[in-house]
Design a protein around this motif. Structure first.
Motif, PDB file in Angstrom:
ATOM      1  N   VAL A  45     -27.577 -23.799 -45.016  1.00 23.46           N
ATOM      2  CA  VAL A  45     -26.624 -22.786 -44.543  1.00 23.46           C
ATOM      3  C   VAL A  45     -27.169 -22.169 -43.246  1.00 23.46           C
ATOM      4  O   VAL A  45     -28.371 -22.047 -43.058  1.00 23.46           O
ATOM      5  CB  VAL A  45     -26.433 -21.706 -45.637  1.00 23.46           C
ATOM      6  N   LEU A  46     -26.243 -21.791 -42.372  1.00 22.85           N
ATOM      7  CA  LEU A  46     -26.604 -21.168 -41.091  1.00 22.85           C
ATOM      8  C   LEU A  46     -27.542 -19.973 -41.275  1.00 22.85           C
ATOM      9  O   LEU A  46     -27.365 -19.204 -42.219  1.00 22.85           O
ATOM     10  CB  LEU A  46     -25.342 -20.598 -40.432  1.00 22.85           C
ATOM     11  N   PRO A  47     -28.474 -19.774 -40.334  1.00 19.49           N
ATOM     12  CA  PRO A  47     -29.268 -18.546 -40.372  1.00 19.49           C
ATOM     13  C   PRO A  47     -28.378 -17.314 -40.118  1.00 19.49           C
ATOM     14  O   PRO A  47     -27.313 -17.443 -39.489  1.00 19.49           O
ATOM     15  CB  PRO A  47     -30.255 -18.703 -39.213  1.00 19.49           C
ATOM     16  N   ILE A  48     -28.833 -16.162 -40.606  1.00 22.75           N
ATOM     17  CA  ILE A  48     -28.047 -14.925 -40.514  1.00 22.75           C
ATOM     18  C   ILE A  48     -27.578 -14.627 -39.092  1.00 22.75           C
ATOM     19  O   ILE A  48     -26.436 -14.264 -38.857  1.00 22.75           O
ATOM     20  CB  ILE A  48     -28.881 -13.767 -41.093  1.00 22.75           C
ATOM     21  N   ARG A  49     -28.462 -14.806 -38.134  1.00 29.02           N
ATOM     22  CA  ARG A  49     -28.141 -14.509 -36.733  1.00 29.02           C
ATOM     23  C   ARG A  49     -26.926 -15.325 -36.272  1.00 29.02           C
ATOM     24  O   ARG A  49     -26.065 -14.839 -35.546  1.00 29.02           O
ATOM     25  CB  ARG A  49     -29.385 -14.849 -35.883  1.00 29.02           C
ATOM     26  N   GLU A  50     -26.866 -16.569 -36.726  1.00 26.16           N
ATOM     27  CA  GLU A  50     -25.761 -17.446 -36.295  1.00 26.16           C
ATOM     28  C   GLU A  50     -24.454 -17.122 -37.024  1.00 26.16           C
ATOM     29  O   GLU A  50     -23.372 -17.297 -36.465  1.00 26.16           O
ATOM     30  CB  GLU A  50     -26.171 -18.917 -36.454  1.00 26.16           C
ATOM     31  N   LYS A  52     -23.636 -14.142 -37.801  1.00 25.05           N
ATOM     32  CA  LYS A  52     -23.194 -12.966 -37.047  1.00 25.05           C
ATOM     33  C   LYS A  52     -22.496 -13.393 -35.761  1.00 25.05           C
ATOM     34  O   LYS A  52     -21.437 -12.868 -35.401  1.00 25.05           O
ATOM     35  CB  LYS A  52     -24.428 -12.134 -36.673  1.00 25.05           C
ATOM     36  N   GLU A  53     -23.088 -14.362 -35.074  1.00 21.10           N
ATOM     37  CA  GLU A  53     -22.516 -14.872 -33.826  1.00 21.10           C
ATOM     38  C   GLU A  53     -21.109 -15.443 -34.077  1.00 21.10           C
ATOM     39  O   GLU A  53     -20.173 -15.178 -33.326  1.00 21.10           O
ATOM     40  CB  GLU A  53     -23.453 -15.967 -33.307  1.00 21.10           C
ATOM     41  N   LEU A  54     -21.009 -16.235 -35.151  1.00 14.90           N
ATOM     42  CA  LEU A  54     -19.722 -16.844 -35.515  1.00 14.90           C
ATOM     43  C   LEU A  54     -18.664 -15.765 -35.777  1.00 14.90           C
ATOM     44  O   LEU A  54     -17.492 -15.925 -35.434  1.00 14.90           O
ATOM     45  CB  LEU A  54     -19.958 -17.675 -36.782  1.00 14.90           C
ATOM     46  N   SER A  55     -19.106 -14.662 -36.380  1.00 11.11           N
ATOM     47  CA  SER A  55     -18.147 -13.604 -36.757  1.00 11.11           C
ATOM     48  C   SER A  55     -17.574 -12.880 -35.538  1.00 11.11           C
ATOM     49  O   SER A  55     -16.596 -12.156 -35.654  1.00 11.11           O
ATOM     50  CB  SER A  55     -18.791 -12.599 -37.714  1.00 11.11           C
ATOM     51  N   ASN A  56     -18.178 -13.073 -34.358  1.00 13.05           N
ATOM     52  CA  ASN A  56     -17.627 -12.446 -33.148  1.00 13.05           C
ATOM     53  C   ASN A  56     -16.299 -13.068 -32.742  1.00 13.05           C
ATOM     54  O   ASN A  56     -15.456 -12.405 -32.155  1.00 13.05           O
ATOM     55  CB  ASN A  56     -18.607 -12.563 -31.972  1.00 13.05           C
ATOM     56  N   ASN A  57     -16.133 -14.350 -33.013  1.00 12.25           N
ATOM     57  CA  ASN A  57     -14.930 -15.048 -32.541  1.00 12.25           C
ATOM     58  C   ASN A  57     -14.039 -15.618 -33.639  1.00 12.25           C
ATOM     59  O   ASN A  57     -12.939 -16.091 -33.346  1.00 12.25           O
ATOM     60  CB  ASN A  57     -15.328 -16.195 -31.609  1.00 12.25           C
ATOM     61  N   PHE A  58     -14.530 -15.640 -34.871  1.00 11.90           N
ATOM     62  CA  PHE A  58     -13.774 -16.271 -35.958  1.00 11.90           C
ATOM     63  C   PHE A  58     -13.790 -15.383 -37.193  1.00 11.90           C
ATOM     64  O   PHE A  58     -14.675 -14.545 -37.347  1.00 11.90           O
ATOM     65  CB  PHE A  58     -14.382 -17.643 -36.301  1.00 11.90           C
ATOM     66  N   GLU A  59     -12.808 -15.639 -38.072  1.00  7.98           N
ATOM     67  CA  GLU A  59     -12.839 -14.927 -39.353  1.00  7.98           C
ATOM     68  C   GLU A  59     -13.906 -15.553 -40.247  1.00  7.98           C
ATOM     69  O   GLU A  59     -14.017 -16.783 -40.317  1.00  7.98           O
ATOM     70  CB  GLU A  59     -11.470 -15.041 -40.060  1.00  7.98           C
ATOM     71  N   LEU A  89     -21.859 -10.436 -46.959  1.00 11.07           N
ATOM     72  CA  LEU A  89     -21.254 -10.739 -45.649  1.00 11.07           C
ATOM     73  C   LEU A  89     -20.823  -9.472 -44.908  1.00 11.07           C
ATOM     74  O   LEU A  89     -20.906  -9.410 -43.678  1.00 11.07           O
ATOM     75  CB  LEU A  89     -20.042 -11.667 -45.821  1.00 11.07           C
ATOM     76  N   GLU A  90     -20.383  -8.474 -45.646  1.00 13.81           N
ATOM     77  CA  GLU A  90     -19.968  -7.231 -44.969  1.00 13.81           C
ATOM     78  C   GLU A  90     -21.180  -6.529 -44.370  1.00 13.81           C
ATOM     79  O   GLU A  90     -21.126  -6.032 -43.237  1.00 13.81           O
ATOM     80  CB  GLU A  90     -19.193  -6.331 -45.937  1.00 13.81           C
ATOM     81  N   ASP A  91     -22.293  -6.515 -45.096  1.00 16.50           N
ATOM     82  CA  ASP A  91     -23.529  -5.912 -44.559  1.00 16.50           C
ATOM     83  C   ASP A  91     -23.987  -6.670 -43.323  1.00 16.50           C
ATOM     84  O   ASP A  91     -24.393  -6.087 -42.321  1.00 16.50           O
ATOM     85  CB  ASP A  91     -24.654  -5.944 -45.611  1.00 16.50           C
ATOM     86  N   LEU A  92     -23.915  -7.989 -43.431  1.00 17.51           N
ATOM     87  CA  LEU A  92     -24.436  -8.847 -42.359  1.00 17.51           C
ATOM     88  C   LEU A  92     -23.592  -8.800 -41.077  1.00 17.51           C
ATOM     89  O   LEU A  92     -24.112  -8.734 -39.976  1.00 17.51           O
ATOM     90  CB  LEU A  92     -24.445 -10.251 -42.954  1.00 17.51           C
ATOM     91  N   THR A  93     -22.263  -8.810 -41.249  1.00 19.15           N
ATOM     92  CA  THR A  93     -21.384  -8.878 -40.066  1.00 19.15           C
ATOM     93  C   THR A  93     -20.932  -7.492 -39.608  1.00 19.15           C
ATOM     94  O   THR A  93     -20.468  -7.343 -38.480  1.00 19.15           O
ATOM     95  CB  THR A  93     -20.103  -9.700 -40.361  1.00 19.15           C
ATOM     96  N   GLY A  94     -21.018  -6.499 -40.489  1.00 20.72           N
ATOM     97  CA  GLY A  94     -20.502  -5.170 -40.165  1.00 20.72           C
ATOM     98  C   GLY A  94     -18.979  -5.149 -40.135  1.00 20.72           C
ATOM     99  O   GLY A  94     -18.392  -4.227 -39.572  1.00 20.72           O
ATOM    100  N   LYS A  95     -18.353  -6.158 -40.731  1.00 20.79           N
ATOM    101  CA  LYS A  95     -16.888  -6.231 -40.745  1.00 20.79           C
ATOM    102  C   LYS A  95     -16.377  -6.367 -42.172  1.00 20.79           C
ATOM    103  O   LYS A  95     -17.110  -6.822 -43.056  1.00 20.79           O
ATOM    104  CB  LYS A  95     -16.423  -7.479 -39.969  1.00 20.79           C
TER     105      LYS A  95
END
Ligand SMILES: [Zn+2]
Length: 247
Positions: A45-50, A52-59, A89-95
């Motif tokens: 599975v993707l690392p946390i940082r990635e 987060k990056e994905l969550s900037n542009n996608f659901e 996921l909410e903690d990680l992405t802030g969304k």
């Protein structure tokens, strides 16, 4: 006339999701990525940082903590797998995380209740050949980005709830041998029949394993060429539209 909503989703949060995200961004296409925290089936599975990056542009949607088949677990563990994945996921992405996807498409009435109780707005299944959302917690799909043999697709249709309707709408697909032509058939069918919803889904790890990257780009080009016919949405946007229509 309303445009056909076209959504895509990608399961498992594999390390190939970022390459896929770049390709989607290149063609300005919306998508939803369902990501578990770990995958007991061994797909990294993707690392946390990635994530987060994905969550900037996608659901981003939840896909349990461990990618376990929920119908095999005791109820308290099912609840933990569902609610825990939302919190993580909410903690990680802030969304806010609105969507959930049942691993392996396995669910039952109790599992749907647990997903609702955890606060998810909708949940996605793996049911194929559908063009409507009749229940927000059984959001179906139209086709998987995987070149299943036609007899597998037929068997799949025959054992499903709406087999008669699916066969009458989609039997010509069972004579088409390439995935890209099957997908094009669905696009044409949707336009010719004033269909409101198309949902394609897949796994980026399969795109990589079966060397489907060029195929994927070819298909994204086709979507862009027909952009006046479709509105590209995330899974949540489709669920939200449907909820407004009282589907
Ligand atoms: Zn999965």
């Amino acid at each position: 006339m309303r445009k056909t909503m076209l959504t895509m989703s990608w399961d498992d949060g594999s390390i190939h999701d970022l390459r896929l995200a770049d390709l989607l961004s290149k063609y300005n296409l919306a998508s939803t990525f369902y990501i578990p925290k770990n995958n007991i089936e061994g797909i990294p599975v993707l690392p946390i940082r990635e994530i987060k990056e994905l969550s900037n542009n996608f659901e981003i949607g939840a896909h349990t903590i461990n990618h376990t088949r929920l119908n095999t677990l005791p109820r308290d563990q099912t609840k933990y797998q569902i609610k825990g994945s939302k919190n993580w996921l909410e903690d990680l992405t802030g969304k806010s995380i609105y969507g959930f996807c049942y691993p392996g498409g396995r669910y039952d009435k109790n599992i749907i209740e647990d997903v609702k109780e955890a606060g998810f707005f909708y949940s996605r299944t793996i049911e194929n050949f559908r063009n409507e959302i009749s229940n927000l917690h059984e959001m179906p799909t139209t086709l998987q980005f995987f070149n299943h043999k036609n007899y597998v697709l037929l068997a799949n249709i025959l054992k499903s709830k709406n087999s008669f309707k699916k066969l009458s709408n989609y039997h010509p697909i069972l004579k088409i041998n390439t995935l890209i032509k099957k997908l094009e058939y669905i696009l044409d069918y949707s336009i010719n029949n004033n269909i409101s919803y198309i949902h394609f889904w897949g796994h980026s790890w399969e795109l990589d394993l079966y060397d489907q990257w060029d195929f994927m780009e070819d298909f994204f080009k086709i979507l862009r060429e027909r952009e006046q016919l479709f509105s590209f949405k995330t899974n949540f946007q489709c669920a939200f539209e449907k909820s407004k229509d009282h589907f």
